[in-house]
Design an enzyme around this catalytic site. Sequence first.
Site, PDB file in Angstrom:
ATOM      1  N   LYS A 149      59.302  29.108  44.820  1.00 20.43           N
ATOM      2  CA  LYS A 149      59.958  28.051  44.051  1.00 20.43           C
ATOM      3  C   LYS A 149      58.966  27.340  43.143  1.00 20.43           C
ATOM      4  O   LYS A 149      59.193  27.183  41.939  1.00 20.43           O
ATOM      5  CB  LYS A 149      60.610  27.034  44.989  1.00 20.43           C
ATOM      6  CG  LYS A 149      61.431  25.967  44.260  1.00 20.43           C
ATOM      7  CD  LYS A 149      61.502  24.672  45.009  1.00 20.43           C
ATOM      8  CE  LYS A 149      60.292  23.823  44.727  1.00 20.43           C
ATOM      9  NZ  LYS A 149      60.403  22.439  45.235  1.00 20.43           N
ATOM     10  N   ASP A 192      65.660  25.417  44.761  1.00 21.82           N
ATOM     11  CA  ASP A 192      65.465  24.280  45.659  1.00 21.82           C
ATOM     12  C   ASP A 192      66.789  23.974  46.352  1.00 21.82           C
ATOM     13  O   ASP A 192      67.727  24.769  46.295  1.00 21.82           O
ATOM     14  CB  ASP A 192      64.927  23.071  44.882  1.00 21.82           C
ATOM     15  CG  ASP A 192      65.960  22.468  43.942  1.00 21.82           C
ATOM     16  OD1 ASP A 192      67.044  23.081  43.742  1.00 21.82           O
ATOM     17  OD2 ASP A 192      65.691  21.376  43.410  1.00 21.82           O
TER      18      ASP A 192
END
Length: 214
Positions: A127, A145
């Site tokens: 991420k 996320d």
Amino acid sequence: MSRESKADLERRALRIAKRLAKAYPDVRTALHFRNPFELLIATILSAQCTDKKVNEVTAVLFRDYATPAALADADPAAIEAIIRPTGFYRQKAKSIQSAARDLAERFGGEVPARLEDLVSLRGVARKTANVVLGNAFGIPGLAVDTHMARVNRRLGLTKSTDPEQIERDLAALLPEREWVRFTNRVIHHGRVCCDAKRPRCEICPLAPECPEAP
């Protein structure tokens, strides 16, 4: 909605991307940064913390430690004191100083523009790497996320709870040119409209494409 074919799902995903673009045309990452190094450190600090608080902290952090070498060589106690408001500050201090040290020693003080290199840094998972690649280097990536996971499941673009599988599901539906903008817009939409507990479906610009809309 009835069961969709892959082609129908791809078309709906593109319609969702267009609706997001119309609703949030100028949305970018909410983290403040002037270079890839600042974005990398800010993204590590953003774990379980608001971007607003991270921006307040990094304004001080980068004033005093503007380069990987400076951050790596800093007194850990001084770093902890600055980043304490972001939570989990001891672990985060270790992560950002370790990442800064690797940048200084392994990458000539520069943030690498390859996912494989970024995820080799402490505190950097896919991420974070995709946030940096997309927003600092313009390299396509989908940063998953909690907002990306929640919103895309509600939209029926994925059924998974695993971030890497969600990333693969979305990558199969959207052209690469949309990935960074789609990520930033979905995250913003998750914050301002598609709330985890009380989604505001009555004003949602994506409601016509959402299986969970009333």
